[in-house]
Scaffold this motif. Structure first.
Motif, PDB file in Angstrom:
ATOM      1  N   ASP A 413      -9.515 -12.308   4.358  1.00  0.00           N
ATOM      2  CA  ASP A 413      -9.689 -11.154   5.244  1.00  0.00           C
ATOM      3  C   ASP A 413      -8.360 -10.494   5.588  1.00  0.00           C
ATOM      4  O   ASP A 413      -8.241  -9.260   5.581  1.00  0.00           O
ATOM      5  CB  ASP A 413     -10.402 -11.587   6.535  1.00  0.00           C
ATOM      6  CG  ASP A 413     -11.846 -12.007   6.273  1.00  0.00           C
ATOM      7  OD1 ASP A 413     -12.350 -11.678   5.177  1.00  0.00           O
ATOM      8  OD2 ASP A 413     -12.457 -12.642   7.151  1.00  0.00           O
ATOM      9  N   ALA A 414      -7.368 -11.296   5.898  1.00  0.00           N
ATOM     10  CA  ALA A 414      -6.065 -10.730   6.254  1.00  0.00           C
ATOM     11  C   ALA A 414      -5.427 -10.017   5.060  1.00  0.00           C
ATOM     12  O   ALA A 414      -4.723  -9.010   5.220  1.00  0.00           O
ATOM     13  CB  ALA A 414      -5.132 -11.835   6.758  1.00  0.00           C
ATOM     14  N   ILE A 415      -5.685 -10.513   3.860  1.00  0.00           N
ATOM     15  CA  ILE A 415      -5.140  -9.879   2.646  1.00  0.00           C
ATOM     16  C   ILE A 415      -5.775  -8.507   2.450  1.00  0.00           C
ATOM     17  O   ILE A 415      -5.092  -7.509   2.174  1.00  0.00           O
ATOM     18  CB  ILE A 415      -5.395 -10.765   1.409  1.00  0.00           C
ATOM     19  CG1 ILE A 415      -4.864 -12.177   1.636  1.00  0.00           C
ATOM     20  CG2 ILE A 415      -4.780 -10.138   0.173  1.00  0.00           C
ATOM     21  CD1 ILE A 415      -3.378 -12.272   1.832  1.00  0.00           C
ATOM     22  N   VAL A 416      -7.085  -8.431   2.613  1.00  0.00           N
ATOM     23  CA  VAL A 416      -7.799  -7.164   2.430  1.00  0.00           C
ATOM     24  C   VAL A 416      -7.357  -6.139   3.472  1.00  0.00           C
ATOM     25  O   VAL A 416      -7.143  -4.956   3.157  1.00  0.00           O
ATOM     26  CB  VAL A 416      -9.321  -7.411   2.496  1.00  0.00           C
ATOM     27  CG1 VAL A 416     -10.073  -6.089   2.521  1.00  0.00           C
ATOM     28  CG2 VAL A 416      -9.774  -8.256   1.299  1.00  0.00           C
ATOM     29  N   TYR A 426       4.976  -4.247   0.677  1.00  0.00           N
ATOM     30  CA  TYR A 426       4.008  -5.222   1.171  1.00  0.00           C
ATOM     31  C   TYR A 426       2.669  -5.071   0.451  1.00  0.00           C
ATOM     32  O   TYR A 426       2.079  -6.060  -0.005  1.00  0.00           O
ATOM     33  CB  TYR A 426       3.844  -5.035   2.674  1.00  0.00           C
ATOM     34  CG  TYR A 426       2.781  -5.901   3.311  1.00  0.00           C
ATOM     35  CD1 TYR A 426       2.707  -7.256   3.059  1.00  0.00           C
ATOM     36  CD2 TYR A 426       1.834  -5.346   4.183  1.00  0.00           C
ATOM     37  CE1 TYR A 426       1.737  -8.049   3.659  1.00  0.00           C
ATOM     38  CE2 TYR A 426       0.869  -6.121   4.787  1.00  0.00           C
ATOM     39  CZ  TYR A 426       0.817  -7.479   4.514  1.00  0.00           C
ATOM     40  OH  TYR A 426      -0.143  -8.267   5.103  1.00  0.00           O
ATOM     41  N   VAL A 427       2.195  -3.826   0.306  1.00  0.00           N
ATOM     42  CA  VAL A 427       0.898  -3.607  -0.347  1.00  0.00           C
ATOM     43  C   VAL A 427       0.978  -4.000  -1.819  1.00  0.00           C
ATOM     44  O   VAL A 427       0.038  -4.594  -2.369  1.00  0.00           O
ATOM     45  CB  VAL A 427       0.457  -2.139  -0.192  1.00  0.00           C
ATOM     46  CG1 VAL A 427      -0.863  -1.900  -0.917  1.00  0.00           C
ATOM     47  CG2 VAL A 427       0.311  -1.782   1.285  1.00  0.00           C
ATOM     48  N   ILE A 434      -3.666 -10.498  -5.363  1.00  0.00           N
ATOM     49  CA  ILE A 434      -5.085 -10.370  -5.722  1.00  0.00           C
ATOM     50  C   ILE A 434      -5.272 -10.442  -7.232  1.00  0.00           C
ATOM     51  O   ILE A 434      -6.237 -11.033  -7.730  1.00  0.00           O
ATOM     52  CB  ILE A 434      -5.645  -9.049  -5.155  1.00  0.00           C
ATOM     53  CG1 ILE A 434      -5.723  -9.134  -3.621  1.00  0.00           C
ATOM     54  CG2 ILE A 434      -7.015  -8.731  -5.739  1.00  0.00           C
ATOM     55  CD1 ILE A 434      -6.124  -7.835  -2.956  1.00  0.00           C
ATOM     56  N   SER A 435      -4.332  -9.854  -7.973  1.00  0.00           N
ATOM     57  CA  SER A 435      -4.455  -9.878  -9.433  1.00  0.00           C
ATOM     58  C   SER A 435      -4.382 -11.308  -9.961  1.00  0.00           C
ATOM     59  O   SER A 435      -4.987 -11.626 -10.994  1.00  0.00           O
ATOM     60  CB  SER A 435      -3.367  -9.021 -10.071  1.00  0.00           C
ATOM     61  OG  SER A 435      -2.085  -9.605  -9.898  1.00  0.00           O
ATOM     62  N   ARG A 436      -3.655 -12.184  -9.274  1.00  0.00           N
ATOM     63  CA  ARG A 436      -3.582 -13.579  -9.709  1.00  0.00           C
ATOM     64  C   ARG A 436      -4.920 -14.281  -9.551  1.00  0.00           C
ATOM     65  O   ARG A 436      -5.257 -15.183 -10.317  1.00  0.00           O
ATOM     66  CB  ARG A 436      -2.508 -14.326  -8.906  1.00  0.00           C
ATOM     67  CG  ARG A 436      -1.089 -13.839  -9.172  1.00  0.00           C
ATOM     68  CD  ARG A 436      -0.105 -14.552  -8.257  1.00  0.00           C
ATOM     69  NE  ARG A 436       1.260 -14.043  -8.405  1.00  0.00           N
ATOM     70  CZ  ARG A 436       2.278 -14.413  -7.646  1.00  0.00           C
ATOM     71  NH1 ARG A 436       2.087 -15.284  -6.661  1.00  0.00           N
ATOM     72  NH2 ARG A 436       3.486 -13.916  -7.838  1.00  0.00           N
ATOM     73  N   ILE A 446      -9.427  -2.586  -3.869  1.00  0.00           N
ATOM     74  CA  ILE A 446      -8.271  -2.066  -4.608  1.00  0.00           C
ATOM     75  C   ILE A 446      -8.409  -0.558  -4.824  1.00  0.00           C
ATOM     76  O   ILE A 446      -7.418   0.181  -4.782  1.00  0.00           O
ATOM     77  CB  ILE A 446      -8.127  -2.806  -5.950  1.00  0.00           C
ATOM     78  CG1 ILE A 446      -7.823  -4.281  -5.692  1.00  0.00           C
ATOM     79  CG2 ILE A 446      -7.024  -2.191  -6.804  1.00  0.00           C
ATOM     80  CD1 ILE A 446      -7.801  -5.130  -6.936  1.00  0.00           C
ATOM     81  N   GLU A 447      -9.636  -0.092  -5.061  1.00  0.00           N
ATOM     82  CA  GLU A 447      -9.851   1.348  -5.280  1.00  0.00           C
ATOM     83  C   GLU A 447      -9.374   2.180  -4.096  1.00  0.00           C
ATOM     84  O   GLU A 447      -8.902   3.306  -4.268  1.00  0.00           O
ATOM     85  CB  GLU A 447     -11.332   1.611  -5.541  1.00  0.00           C
ATOM     86  CG  GLU A 447     -11.777   1.233  -6.947  1.00  0.00           C
ATOM     87  CD  GLU A 447     -13.225   1.573  -7.197  1.00  0.00           C
ATOM     88  OE1 GLU A 447     -13.913   1.975  -6.228  1.00  0.00           O
ATOM     89  OE2 GLU A 447     -13.682   1.441  -8.337  1.00  0.00           O
TER      90      GLU A 447
END
Length: 618
Positions: A413-416, A426-427, A434-436, A446-447
């Motif tokens: 949640d914190a990542i999103v 940072y973004v 996320i790609s990992r 991501i969009e």
């Protein structure tokens, strides 16, 4: 400072023996290694510590087994070494002379130590206590004779017990019985190393037999008190004064001792304190003091974190994590205190201190930092995200990202939420994280970053989207034609050109029909037309046909460039509708367009002929 793990209980002493090495010598070397560990463990943690007790038991079992076969084990003591059969069977590490029991025995005047068959565990325990001194908290563990003082030397302690299974030969005994002076004694005992005599005791007995009987009362220090504190005896030698007890130190030994003292003086104070606290943790019996100790550990962690001592923190946390093994007697209250130390690792002030230290020393080493971060709980994820956002050095950011990759995978949640942040670095780091994970569930989030004001963020988001969604509706990617960054637009068109996306011409029309489309670079216009061919196919043929037959007085050259490009794309499309459009352009277009249409028809016909055998084979 964790105690070294002992051998398994009951494991026989069967050392690996190289070719040409006496098996008995090899076995004794292994045996003395166990004695060294038993002595150090007892001295550091106390004889009641389970680890020290296991070392002691292993040494006793192997020594008893050896004595059952050989009846006696004599060891010659020289400086900081022990000899057996002219071989060095024990010597300390170069920097550990002060921990050497050989050096301690030599300095107390012992020149030979012998263990005999019938040795009991009680006698052996008393010997170890005499060797290093009984710990204060365990004074009652081995019964002390009433006339033994705490500061007595080893020989006096052992004489007071009058052990039959552990015997000594001292330097003073040799001096008194053989008539040697200290220098002569040193040469004689060194010369012993090359003789066939198996023991200094035999050497002493031989000298006594050759000399006249001594008067009553002139017995060796193994038989009377006060005779074991001399390393060189009371001597007439010029190096000693009368009635002064001491031992000779060579220049090399003096230099080594000086260097050891210097190293001890320069030793890191923090590491020294940690060693002390570790020893207290391993041996402190008082529950109240143990509770205070855990409070001290909490403060120690604060200090280490503020100073950026990551490797020392790693050592401390590993020790505390294994505290149950070192202290199986910990109460539930102590275990809760221990758990609280780990739960408090991610306190806001500590995370802030980590960030302050790393930003203050951009080239600071991060070895051990990852261990600290990975030992934090899941509630630390928002704080770690804030830490990541505020770090300046990419190498430091990479460590935090690696920790988040493990901790936040199922709690993202914190990542999103962080994807909406305005700080581009940072973004981008969050997008890389996320790609990992390579999880398509994050595609919608991501969009949203495709609208980020920083073009580098949009590029990274587009790259990741192409990986997570390699096919499907390309409408949102077509929308990137209005992006202000040409690289973003070209990247989007390259993704659409893969042939895995669909987008009707109605989606493209607002962009390709706009007046400003003529002003875009030739490379971008070609990229758009290739993407249009792959996503819309025949739906775009009427648009291209109109370009072939259009006449205009305004922007004539630019429109002609579009018409030539349209002819080329129609030739590559090579569908019946595309061929029909080229035939019309061949008739109604300008000279340059007609020539381009002719060339494109040749390409289309060639593709058509090549496709017929392929269809037949299939």
């Amino acid at each position: 400072m964790e105690p070294t793990a002992p051998l398994e209980e009951g494991a026989p002493l069967v050392p690996f023996v190289k070719a040409g090495v006496d098996p008995e010598v090899a076995a004794i070397k292994q045996l003395l290694k166990l004695l060294d560990k038993a002595a150090k463990s007892a001295r550091t943690y106390g004889t009641k510590n389970p680890v020290a007790q296991r070392f002691f038991q292993q040494f006793y079992d192997d020594l008893t087994s050896h004595l059952a076969t050989h009846s006696r084990l004599p060891l010659l003591v020289q400086r900081n070494q022990l000899f057996f059969k002219d071989e060095v069977v024990y010597q300390p590490e170069r920097d550990a002379t002060g921990d050497s029991f050989a050096f301690k025995m030599y300095s107390d005047g012992i020149r030979e130590l012998s263990f005999h068959q019938g040795l009991t565990q009680e006698d052996l325990a008393y010997f170890l206590d005499a060797l290093w001194g009984t710990p204060t908290d365990e004074a009652g563990s081995v019964e002390q004779p009433a006339d033994v003082e705490e500061d007595d030397d080893i020989v006096t302690r052992l004489w007071a017990r009058n052990l039959d299974t552990i015997t000594l030969v001292t330097a003073e005994e040799l001096v008194r019985s053989s008539g040697f002076g200290p220098d002569e004694l040193e040469l004689q005992t060194q010369g012993y190393m090359s003789m066939s005599v198996t023991s200094l005791r035999e050497l002493l007995d031989r000298e006594r037999a050759a000399a006249a009987p001594e008067p009553a009362g002139q017995r060796g220090t193994a038989d009377q008190p006060g005779g074991g504190t001399s390393g060189g005896g009371t001597s007439r030698n010029r190096r000693f004064q009368a009635n002064v007890v001491g031992y000779d130190v060579s220049q090399e030994e003096h230099d080594a001792l000086t260097q050891e003292i210097q190293r001890e003086t320069e030793r890191d104070a923090t590491a020294y304190i940690l060693d002390i606290l570790t020893a207290v943790l391993a041996s402190e019996p008082s529950p109240a003091l143990l509770s205070k100790l855990f409070d001290v550990w909490d403060s120690v962690l604060d200090v280490l974190i503020r100073g950026g001592h990551w490797t020392q923190i790693e050592t401390v946390l590993t020790l505390l994590q294994d505290a149950d093994a070192v202290r199986p007697d910990l109460s539930e209250t102590h275990k809760q205190q221990l758990a609280g130390l780990f739960e408090g690792l991610s306190r806001p002030e500590r995370l802030k201190a980590i960030g302050l230290h790393l930003n203050h020393a951009l080239h600071a080493k991060t070895e051990g930092l990852l261990t600290l971060l990975l030992m934090m709980k899941q509630d630390s994820i928002p704080g770690l995200c804030s830490l990541l956002a505020n770090l300046d050095a990419p190498s430091h950011q990479a460590v935090v990202m690696e920790a988040l990759q493990t901790l936040a995978r199922d709690h993202s949640d914190a990542i999103v939420r962080g994807l909406t942040d305005k700080r581009p670095t940072y973004v981008r780091n969050l997008l890389t994280l996320i790609s990992r994970w390579n999880d398509i569930r994050f595609a919608d989030y991501i969009e949203k970053t495709l609208r980020h004001p920083e073009s580098t963020v949009r590029r990274e988001a587009l790259r990741i989207l192409a990986t997570l969604r390699p096919s499907g509706n390309g409408t949102k990617l077509v929308g990137l034609l209005s992006d202000s960054d040409e690289t973003v637009r070209l990247t989007a068109m390259k993704v659409l050109s893969s042939g895995q996306y669909s987008a009707g011409f109605t989606v493209w029309a607002p962009f390709v029909s706009a007046d400003d489309f003529h002003d875009r670079s030739p490379a971008e216009k070609r990229a758009v037309y290739l993407a249009l061919k792959q996503t819309a196919a025949d739906e775009a043929v009427p648009y291209w046909q109109g370009l072939l037959t259009e006449w205009s007085w305004t922007n004539r050259k630019k429109k002609e460039e579009l018409a030539l490009l349209a002819a080329d794309i129609l030739g590559k499309l090579a569908t019946p509708a595309a061929v029909a459009a080229l035939e019309i352009g061949q008739k109604k277009g300008g000279a340059a367009v007609r020539q381009a249409c002719t060339s494109a028809l040749s390409v289309a016909n060639r593709q058509h002929r090549q496709s017929i055998p392929s269809a037949a084979n299939s």
